[in-house]
Design an enzyme around this catalytic site. Structure first.
Site, PDB file in Angstrom:
ATOM      1  N   GLY A  28       0.823  -1.193   0.000  1.00 26.22           N
ATOM      2  CA  GLY A  28       0.000   0.000   0.000  1.00 26.22           C
ATOM      3  C   GLY A  28       0.855   1.240   0.000  1.00 26.22           C
ATOM      4  O   GLY A  28       2.028   1.193   0.349  1.00 26.22           O
ATOM      5  N   GLY A  67      -0.898  -5.277   0.750  1.00 24.39           N
ATOM      6  CA  GLY A  67      -2.125  -5.033   0.008  1.00 24.39           C
ATOM      7  C   GLY A  67      -2.271  -5.901  -1.217  1.00 24.39           C
ATOM      8  O   GLY A  67      -3.381  -6.243  -1.619  1.00 24.39           O
ATOM      9  N   GLU A  88       4.912  -6.460   7.873  1.00 24.97           N
ATOM     10  CA  GLU A  88       4.384  -5.298   8.603  1.00 24.97           C
ATOM     11  C   GLU A  88       5.020  -5.037   9.963  1.00 24.97           C
ATOM     12  O   GLU A  88       5.083  -3.895  10.419  1.00 24.97           O
ATOM     13  CB  GLU A  88       2.873  -5.454   8.774  1.00 24.97           C
ATOM     14  CG  GLU A  88       2.067  -5.307   7.510  1.00 24.97           C
ATOM     15  CD  GLU A  88       2.075  -6.551   6.667  1.00 24.97           C
ATOM     16  OE1 GLU A  88       1.486  -6.526   5.566  1.00 24.97           O
ATOM     17  OE2 GLU A  88       2.655  -7.560   7.082  1.00 24.97           O
ATOM     18  N   ASP A 117      -2.289  -7.155   8.026  1.00 22.85           N
ATOM     19  CA  ASP A 117      -3.726  -6.954   7.918  1.00 22.85           C
ATOM     20  C   ASP A 117      -4.261  -7.505   6.601  1.00 22.85           C
ATOM     21  O   ASP A 117      -3.869  -8.566   6.169  1.00 22.85           O
ATOM     22  CB  ASP A 117      -4.070  -5.484   8.104  1.00 22.85           C
ATOM     23  CG  ASP A 117      -3.461  -4.646   7.019  1.00 22.85           C
ATOM     24  OD1 ASP A 117      -2.433  -5.044   6.460  1.00 22.85           O
ATOM     25  OD2 ASP A 117      -4.027  -3.587   6.699  1.00 22.85           O
TER      26      ASP A 117
END
Length: 397
Positions: free
Chosen positions: A108, A156, A179, A187
């Site tokens: 992302g 992402g 992450e 996530d």
């Protein structure tokens, strides 16, 4: 996700350089189903292209300089187009791929999110809300959904592919969820798919950010099929030419086109799976125990993972471990609702901004985590991350 944020890792080489897009283009108006049924209609916006061939909708990620780092404007284009195809009564198949061989989606646009959140957190709220809604759509899509994940696929990019029924890896595919290196957590539904990987591999990958390449992506379960890059066009053509595309007919084409793991080298982590399964057990009491087991094992592999974990955000490590524990018992919807809470609470904390600064902005790779040790991260502090922020609504999907 790093999520989406997904351009993340404690080492600068893990994070491809991302351009910051602070302005959000208006969502392009959906093409009518009538227009889209023409032999081929192509949208040539800068970030996402849409093709339509023989009742097949094709999404092409097209932001080469940023390795297709996922932006809010890209999400705002993809979601309505997928909804349109799903309900037009004519589209039978959707394929998502990249216009460049180097990356499917490197994550992302994290720096853009960080800049926006400094102005009030509204951009981050909207980004996560819409991204997670798109993740849920891919996991519950009514049409066959094929993701061609060649090249770099992180954060992402994983969320845009792994929840769908068909994921094609190639020899150039690199998968990672790094992450914890930037003060975030895996996530985009990581709490759902990671704890469901065998041999506690998902716990290992989520905590360490370890990168899987090529056939390993199939061995691990991120991909459902493996096709060499020089055959991708052929396989895509076969998919588009299916007389009546449905789950079974698409699976049949991919099964016949995919190369077997037996025709390639064995899983590169095969010899380490017993250690990973034991040390990174999701039933382990806490992260501290995992580090103690790695130190006690003393093998080169164990000590290398120990060194990696000692560089990560202590808060992120504990948060990730608890997230995966809870996620193994939740469906995708509840996992994404949980992650939305975590994301909002992470945005008001310290480590995410510090991690992005150290890895993506100043690039000194010397983040100053607060707290700076696992023993100083209390159980109460971790529990608070799972609470709904009083100022926000829960994710509605």
């Amino acid at each position: 996700m790093y999520r989406t944020l997904l351009n993340r890792s404690c080492l600068s080489q893990i994070f491809p350089r991302v351009n910051i897009h602070l302005s959000t283009p208006k969502v392009e108006e959906a093409t009518s189903s009538k227009d889209v049924q023409q032999k081929s209609s192509t949208s040539t916006n800068d970030e996402v292209k849409f093709d339509y061939k023989n009742k097949t909708g094709i999404i092409q990620l097209n932001k080469p300089k940023a390795l297709n780092a996922l932006s809010l404007s890209m999400i705002e284009k993809i979601y309505p187009k997928m909804k349109e195809w799903e309900s037009d009564g004519k589209t039978e198949l959707v394929i998502v791929k990249s216009t460049i061989p180097k990356a499917f989606c490197a994550g992302g646009d994290i720096k853009a999110i960080m800049n926006k959140t400094a102005e009030g957190n509204k951009h981050a709220e909207e980004f996560f809300r819409k991204e997670y809604t798109l993740n849920y759509l891919t996991g519950n899509y009514k049409l066959p959904y094929v993701a061609i994940i060649n090249g770099i696929t992180m954060g992402g990019g994983v969320g845009l592919s792994v929840h769908g029924p068909f994921r094609i890896a190639t020899e150039t595919t690199t998968i990672a969820m790094p992450e914890t290196a930037i003060g975030l957590f895996p996530d985009v539904g990581g709490s759902h798919f990671l704890p469901r990987l065998s041999n506690n591999l998902g716990v290992f990958l989520g905590l360490t950010g370890y990168r899987l390449r090529g056939i390993d992506v199939l061995h691990a379960g991120f991909a459902t099929h493996f096709v060499p890059t020089n055959r991708l066009e052929e396989v895509e053509r076969k998919l588009v030419e299916i007389p009546k595309a449905n789950y079974n007919s698409v699976k049949d084409v991919l099964d016949k086109s995919s190369e077997s793991v037996n025709s390639h080298a064995s899983f590169s982590l095969q010899d380490q799976l017993p250690l990973i399964n034991r040390v990174f057990s999701i039933d382990t009491k806490n992260v501290e125990t995992i580090l103690e087991r790695l130190k006690s094992d003393g093998s080169d592999f164990a000590l290398k993972q120990l060194a990696t974990l000692e560089k990560m955000s202590p808060t992120s490590l504990k948060l990730t471990f608890e997230q995966l524990k809870r996620g193994q018992k939740l469906d995708l919807k509840d996992c994404l609702i949980m992650e939305y809470r975590l994301a909002q609470n992470t945005m008001i904390g310290h480590d995410f901004y510090e991690g992005v600064r150290a890895v993506l902005v100043d690039k000194d790779n010397k983040p100053q985590w607060k707290p700076n040790s696992l023993k100083n991260v209390s159980d109460k502090e971790i529990e608070d991350y799972f609470k709904k922020p009083s100022s926000n609504e829960d994710l509605q999907i």
